[in-house]
Design an enzyme around this catalytic site. Structure first.
Site, PDB file in Angstrom:
ATOM      1  N   GLU A 176      64.334  28.825  48.662  1.00  0.00           N
ATOM      2  CA  GLU A 176      65.241  29.090  49.826  1.00  0.00           C
ATOM      3  C   GLU A 176      64.767  29.659  50.774  1.00  0.00           C
ATOM      4  O   GLU A 176      65.085  29.558  51.760  1.00  0.00           O
ATOM      5  CB  GLU A 176      66.686  29.659  49.017  1.00  0.00           C
ATOM      6  CG  GLU A 176      67.044  28.840  47.940  1.00  0.00           C
ATOM      7  CD  GLU A 176      67.886  27.558  48.540  1.00  0.00           C
ATOM      8  OE1 GLU A 176      68.043  27.257  49.789  1.00  0.00           O
ATOM      9  OE2 GLU A 176      68.352  26.768  47.604  1.00  0.00           O
ATOM     10  N   ARG A 218      76.540  24.248  59.323  1.00  0.00           N
ATOM     11  CA  ARG A 218      76.190  24.591  57.772  1.00  0.00           C
ATOM     12  C   ARG A 218      75.429  23.766  56.969  1.00  0.00           C
ATOM     13  O   ARG A 218      74.742  24.022  56.211  1.00  0.00           O
ATOM     14  CB  ARG A 218      77.423  25.146  57.096  1.00  0.00           C
ATOM     15  CG  ARG A 218      77.156  25.820  55.752  1.00  0.00           C
ATOM     16  CD  ARG A 218      78.497  26.128  54.957  1.00  0.00           C
ATOM     17  NE  ARG A 218      77.853  26.857  53.510  1.00  0.00           N
ATOM     18  CZ  ARG A 218      78.617  27.907  53.068  1.00  0.00           C
ATOM     19  NH1 ARG A 218      79.753  28.304  53.433  1.00  0.00           N
ATOM     20  NH2 ARG A 218      78.335  28.468  51.874  1.00  0.00           N
ATOM     21  N   HIS A 229      68.272  17.938  44.727  1.00  0.00           N
ATOM     22  CA  HIS A 229      69.564  17.943  43.819  1.00  0.00           C
ATOM     23  C   HIS A 229      69.080  16.541  42.754  1.00  0.00           C
ATOM     24  O   HIS A 229      69.665  16.654  41.688  1.00  0.00           O
ATOM     25  CB  HIS A 229      70.989  17.556  44.423  1.00  0.00           C
ATOM     26  CG  HIS A 229      71.488  19.008  45.069  1.00  0.00           C
ATOM     27  ND1 HIS A 229      72.288  19.049  45.921  1.00  0.00           N
ATOM     28  CD2 HIS A 229      71.182  20.252  44.568  1.00  0.00           C
ATOM     29  CE1 HIS A 229      72.946  20.381  46.085  1.00  0.00           C
ATOM     30  NE2 HIS A 229      71.918  21.188  45.283  1.00  0.00           N
TER      31      HIS A 229
HETATM   32  N1  GLY Z   1      73.478  26.700  49.659  1.00  0.00           N
HETATM   33  C1  GLY Z   1      73.865  26.196  50.963  1.00  0.00           C
HETATM   34  C2  GLY Z   1      75.276  26.590  51.272  1.00  0.00           C
HETATM   35  O1  GLY Z   1      75.602  27.607  50.954  1.00  0.00           O
HETATM   36  O2  GLY Z   1      75.789  26.117  52.330  1.00  0.00           O
END
Ligand code: GLY
Length: 339
Positions: A176, A218, A229
């Site tokens: 991440e 976002r 995924h």
């Molecule tokens: N892990 C991506 C988000 O929280 O939008």
């Protein structure tokens, strides 16, 4: 000791994220004033000795992705009922991303919304999962398909817990962190650990502040996540999330190149950053077929309009929907044939 405080500011509410060594010792100051009882949700092996000034009970949930289920939410809710938890009280998730996702979702549904505080103990939870209010559990059909946006009241990123974090979990967090590297261009690995975590929290917080419900910006945080995924599902979670994200970032670069969005040098840069700088695996593990991955990608909840990816461009990452399955099939087959 350097302690960082980043406030995530949303319309009508804000919450602090505290980062540093020993920060969780101050948890009492950050509990909702109305709370008379607390439920601590954690897993075995995670030190969860919190100095709480109120009555509390610790509930241990299972390990492994199969715990991230509606059955766990039901059994937690029964614990809340037995303890007489009201929505004035507080639920505290102590653990990695799985624990904070489950604790957050249980809190979001208990009495239609009870405050939750996260004590993130893994790098991945600190830089991503515990921040921003995404909560949820899996179904056999896919990851995080049932969930809610439920922002925490406070988040603690106590760096002491990273000292004993298994190597593999640290690597997952780095997947991440590498994502933020590409989103911002920041040389995050050059920063001291406390500064790096604080910077990642700041980056994540700013995306969440601009678009809490993921109707726009976002979604950039899903860079690398479409293939990630799918690989998690197809591989039966043999890959942990952060490991899968690292591979997904590199594939996204190859796909972007196949779509004439970026140069081959930019693909090389993704390869270099993921594999050399961050030391992460960057290839799809054996045993997964192109068709099974394509299938899983088309069932992803990000696929609101066909296959959807975050793809790099000369203007930075963009969300691209309706990518043709032929294009993805070809790019994936070529990516999977690379040494
Ligand atoms: N892990 C991506 C988000 O929280 O939008």
């Amino acid at each position: 000791m350097t302690t960082h405080r980043i406030d995530v500011r949303l319309p009508g509410r804000e919450y602090p994220v505290l980062i540093g060594h020993g920060v969780v010792e101050d948890i009492a100051q950050f509990l909702p004033k109305s709370a008379r009882k607390a439920v601590i949700i954690t897993q075995s092996g995670i030190p969860a000795n919190l100095a709480l000034p109120i009555e509390s009970k610790t509930v241990i949930i299972g390990q492994g992705e199969s715990t991230k289920s509606l059955a766990t939410i039901e059994s937690l809710s029964q614990e809340f009922a037995d303890m007489g938890i009201t929505r004035n009280d507080v639920i505290i998730g102590v653990g990695g991303g799985m624990v904070t996702d489950i604790a957050g979702f249980a809190a979001s549904t208990w009495h239609r919304g009870t405050p939750v505080v996260h004590v993130a103990t893994s790098l991945l939870a600190m830089v991503d999962a515990a921040i921003g209010g995404k909560t949820g559990v899996n179904l056999p059909q896919g990851k995080n398909l049932v969930g809610a946006f439920w922002q925490p009241s406070a988040v603690f990123c106590d760096l002491d817990s990273l000292a004993t974090l298994p190597e593999r979990e640290l690597r997952c967090g780095l997947g991440e962190v590498a994502k933020y590297h590409f989103l911002t261009g920041d040389d995050l690995l050059a920063m001291r650990l406390d500064e790096r975590v604080a910077r990642c929290v700041g980056i994540k917080g700013s995306f969440v502040e601009q678009d809490e419900r993921e109707s726009g910006k976002r979604a950039f945080l899903n860079y690398g996540h479409t293939l990630a995924h799918a690989m998690e599902i197809v591989g039966g979670h043999q890959l942990a999330h952060g490991e899968a994200v690292a591979i997904g970032l590199v594939f996204a670069a190859h796909l972007a190149h196949a779509m004439n969005r970026i140069s081959s040098e930019r693909v090389d840069y993704h390869e270099l950053v993921v594999a050399k700088t961050y030391g992460l695996a960057s290839r799809v593990p054996p045993g997964m077929s192109v068709e099974s991955l394509l299938n899983a990608m088309s069932r992803d909840k990000k696929a609101l309009s066909g296959l959807t990816f975050v793809l790099d461009s000369e203007h930075g990452p963009q969300v691209v929907s309706n990518v043709s399955s032929d294009m993805v099939r070809k790019a994936l087959a070529s990516f999977m044939s690379l040494a």
